[in-house]
Design an enzyme around this catalytic site. Sequence first.
Site, PDB file in Angstrom:
ATOM      1  N   ASN A 213       0.848  -1.200   0.000  1.00  0.00           N
ATOM      2  CA  ASN A 213       0.000   0.000   0.000  1.00  0.00           C
ATOM      3  C   ASN A 213       0.875   1.238   0.000  1.00  0.00           C
ATOM      4  O   ASN A 213       2.101   1.153  -0.006  1.00  0.00           O
ATOM      5  CB  ASN A 213      -0.971  -0.019   1.187  1.00  0.00           C
ATOM      6  CG  ASN A 213      -0.226  -0.061   2.511  1.00  0.00           C
ATOM      7  OD1 ASN A 213       0.512   0.854   2.856  1.00  0.00           O
ATOM      8  ND2 ASN A 213      -0.399  -1.145   3.266  1.00  0.00           N
ATOM      9  N   ASP A 282      -4.520  -5.860   5.146  1.00  0.00           N
ATOM     10  CA  ASP A 282      -5.609  -6.615   5.773  1.00  0.00           C
ATOM     11  C   ASP A 282      -5.591  -8.079   5.343  1.00  0.00           C
ATOM     12  O   ASP A 282      -5.922  -8.961   6.113  1.00  0.00           O
ATOM     13  CB  ASP A 282      -6.954  -5.990   5.403  1.00  0.00           C
ATOM     14  CG  ASP A 282      -7.145  -4.659   6.098  1.00  0.00           C
ATOM     15  OD1 ASP A 282      -6.781  -4.569   7.282  1.00  0.00           O
ATOM     16  OD2 ASP A 282      -7.639  -3.712   5.452  1.00  0.00           O
ATOM     17  N   PRO A 310      -3.150 -11.500  10.538  1.00  0.00           N
ATOM     18  CA  PRO A 310      -3.385 -11.306  11.974  1.00  0.00           C
ATOM     19  C   PRO A 310      -3.471  -9.815  12.287  1.00  0.00           C
ATOM     20  O   PRO A 310      -2.794  -9.014  11.640  1.00  0.00           O
ATOM     21  CB  PRO A 310      -2.135 -11.915  12.627  1.00  0.00           C
ATOM     22  CG  PRO A 310      -1.075 -11.863  11.563  1.00  0.00           C
ATOM     23  CD  PRO A 310      -1.804 -12.034  10.253  1.00  0.00           C
ATOM     24  N   ASP A 311      -4.306  -9.458  13.255  1.00  0.00           N
ATOM     25  CA  ASP A 311      -4.345  -8.064  13.699  1.00  0.00           C
ATOM     26  C   ASP A 311      -3.295  -7.911  14.804  1.00  0.00           C
ATOM     27  O   ASP A 311      -3.503  -8.361  15.937  1.00  0.00           O
ATOM     28  CB  ASP A 311      -5.746  -7.688  14.195  1.00  0.00           C
ATOM     29  CG  ASP A 311      -5.858  -6.180  14.401  1.00  0.00           C
ATOM     30  OD1 ASP A 311      -4.943  -5.583  14.999  1.00  0.00           O
ATOM     31  OD2 ASP A 311      -6.859  -5.593  13.940  1.00  0.00           O
ATOM     32  N   ILE A 312      -2.178  -7.322  14.446  1.00  0.00           N
ATOM     33  CA  ILE A 312      -1.026  -7.253  15.361  1.00  0.00           C
ATOM     34  C   ILE A 312      -1.386  -6.437  16.602  1.00  0.00           C
ATOM     35  O   ILE A 312      -1.166  -6.857  17.739  1.00  0.00           O
ATOM     36  CB  ILE A 312       0.191  -6.628  14.644  1.00  0.00           C
ATOM     37  CG1 ILE A 312       0.535  -7.450  13.398  1.00  0.00           C
ATOM     38  CG2 ILE A 312       1.383  -6.533  15.584  1.00  0.00           C
ATOM     39  CD1 ILE A 312       1.533  -6.775  12.452  1.00  0.00           C
ATOM     40  N   PHE A 332      -3.494   3.497  15.355  1.00  0.00           N
ATOM     41  CA  PHE A 332      -3.731   4.539  14.364  1.00  0.00           C
ATOM     42  C   PHE A 332      -4.919   4.140  13.499  1.00  0.00           C
ATOM     43  O   PHE A 332      -5.163   2.944  13.280  1.00  0.00           O
ATOM     44  CB  PHE A 332      -2.497   4.738  13.461  1.00  0.00           C
ATOM     45  CG  PHE A 332      -1.578   5.811  13.965  1.00  0.00           C
ATOM     46  CD1 PHE A 332      -0.795   5.607  15.088  1.00  0.00           C
ATOM     47  CD2 PHE A 332      -1.498   7.043  13.314  1.00  0.00           C
ATOM     48  CE1 PHE A 332       0.047   6.604  15.566  1.00  0.00           C
ATOM     49  CE2 PHE A 332      -0.671   8.048  13.778  1.00  0.00           C
ATOM     50  CZ  PHE A 332       0.117   7.830  14.906  1.00  0.00           C
ATOM     51  N   LYS A 346     -12.948   2.268  16.181  1.00  0.00           N
ATOM     52  CA  LYS A 346     -11.714   1.468  16.085  1.00  0.00           C
ATOM     53  C   LYS A 346     -11.057   1.321  17.446  1.00  0.00           C
ATOM     54  O   LYS A 346     -10.533   0.266  17.778  1.00  0.00           O
ATOM     55  CB  LYS A 346     -10.751   2.116  15.089  1.00  0.00           C
ATOM     56  CG  LYS A 346      -9.619   1.204  14.681  1.00  0.00           C
ATOM     57  CD  LYS A 346      -9.029   1.575  13.332  1.00  0.00           C
ATOM     58  CE  LYS A 346      -9.994   1.283  12.202  1.00  0.00           C
ATOM     59  NZ  LYS A 346      -9.451   1.569  10.885  1.00  0.00           N
TER      60      LYS A 346
HETATM   61  O1  C5P Z   1      -8.031  -2.188  11.233  1.00  0.00           O
HETATM   62  P1  C5P Z   1      -7.175  -1.078  10.771  1.00  0.00           P
HETATM   63  O2  C5P Z   1      -6.116  -1.533   9.787  1.00  0.00           O
HETATM   64  O3  C5P Z   1      -7.895   0.098  10.258  1.00  0.00           O
HETATM   65  O4  C5P Z   1      -6.443  -0.608  12.084  1.00  0.00           O
HETATM   66  C1  C5P Z   1      -5.387   0.278  12.080  1.00  0.00           C
HETATM   67  C2  C5P Z   1      -4.553   0.106  13.311  1.00  0.00           C
HETATM   68  O5  C5P Z   1      -4.333  -1.276  13.610  1.00  0.00           O
HETATM   69  C3  C5P Z   1      -3.163   0.655  13.107  1.00  0.00           C
HETATM   70  O6  C5P Z   1      -2.680   1.034  14.379  1.00  0.00           O
HETATM   71  C4  C5P Z   1      -2.423  -0.547  12.549  1.00  0.00           C
HETATM   72  O7  C5P Z   1      -1.023  -0.435  12.749  1.00  0.00           O
HETATM   73  C5  C5P Z   1      -3.008  -1.679  13.351  1.00  0.00           C
HETATM   74  N1  C5P Z   1      -3.097  -2.947  12.615  1.00  0.00           N
HETATM   75  C6  C5P Z   1      -2.328  -4.022  13.009  1.00  0.00           C
HETATM   76  N2  C5P Z   1      -2.437  -5.225  12.342  1.00  0.00           N
HETATM   77  C7  C5P Z   1      -3.297  -5.375  11.320  1.00  0.00           C
HETATM   78  C8  C5P Z   1      -4.094  -4.283  10.921  1.00  0.00           C
HETATM   79  C9  C5P Z   1      -3.956  -3.092  11.579  1.00  0.00           C
HETATM   80  O8  C5P Z   1      -1.524  -3.881  13.928  1.00  0.00           O
HETATM   81  N3  C5P Z   1      -3.398  -6.528  10.709  1.00  0.00           N
END
Ligand code: C5P
Length: 403
Positions: A213, A282, A310-312, A332, A346
């Site tokens: 991106n 994503d 994974p959502d870190i 963020f 969020k």
């Molecule tokens: O869900 P979204 O991508 O909009 O969320 C943004 C926030 O979540 C940012 O702080 C981003 O660094 C973190 N994030 C993450 N892992 C992901 C997606 C987002 O840590 N897979």
Amino acid sequence: MSDLAGKHIVLGLSGGVAAYKAAEFCRGLVKAGATVQVVMTDAAEHFITPVTMQALSGRPVYTSQWDAREGNNMPHINLSREADAIVIAPASADFLAKLLHGRADDLLSLLCLARPIERVPLIVAPAMNREMYAHPATQRNLAQLRADGTVVLGVGSGDQACGETGDGRMLEPDELLEELIAHFQPKRLAGKHVLITAGPTFEAIDPVRGITNRSSGKMGFAIARAAREAGAQVTLVAGPVALPTPRGVQRVDVESAADMQRAVQASADAADVFIAAAAVADWRPASAADQKIKKDGSGAVPALAFVENPDILAGVAASARAKSGALYCVGFAAESHDLLAHAQAKRARKGVPLLVGNIGPDTFGRDHNALLLVDANGASELPRADKLSLARALMAEIARRLG
Ligand code: C5P
């Protein structure tokens, strides 16, 4: 840039080939808003002339303790009391040895000794041949100078003017400037370990293609610099970006979201603050081909299947340390509209105490941004500014919340 506005710097040059870098450094100081008084030793004048340094600083250079221009004939007293900092660049091995012993037989060493030690920091940038730098005498001197309260900057490594290669090169002018600017920032996060993610991720399709991106990483890198300026130990987990590493920051380069998650997990237990500024993809291709996917001429296109990454941030925010408050998590949100509502949603979804919203198209790749801070008490805005200024303001906000 006016990071040094209102600061008066005494820039001392002792004798070393790196004196040529002091000219550029002087220029950088002036550009950053400082006033600069140059003082040179005899040996320094063999490498660069006072004419150059006067032209760049806009002030006559002092070279002698017998300079009669000062009304009281005490330039060592006057110059050292006017200064917000004394920076010796280059600091030769000989000059460092003099400082260590409190010798004062030339104007520069004299004013270093005469400086009000509690109020005027002395910062030295060593510059010498690698053998001279590694010599136990020099290392002993540097250790003792540190113990005496002198700020001893690091050295660069690489080719030296003498033809040898190793440690001892003076830092580059932009590195010196970054160090000095950092020196003047309030140490709000001293003793804290801050873990930051920055940049995009790259999700491979095959060995030559992938999905990424437009995140530039600039905001996350500015946050890393600001956290280090604030006195924190900083680990920066960076996706693929070509930005220089802020000084004093430990950088871990990663590509994919899975790599980023592993790197974050390896450091999260030691961190006090986690700031997720990365634009993590994503989804990733369900499987990456081992070999380049070839066009076969039939017009058929490859079918790509995706799986969710994974959502870190959410993972770290759900850990026991984050839940107990030992690890403060900041997320963020890059949105295109309805920033407040999306940021609030969020914040709840990620389970973090602080969520920072920004408008994606206004920030991606740009040097300026505006931030909306959303926490349990409501929302507040950090208005449009350069990313480093915003990052510093964000550090102040985080430090306040840490108490
Ligand atoms: O869900 P979204 O991508 O909009 O969320 C943004 C926030 O979540 C940012 O702080 C981003 O660094 C973190 N994030 C993450 N892992 C992901 C997606 C987002 O840590 N897979």
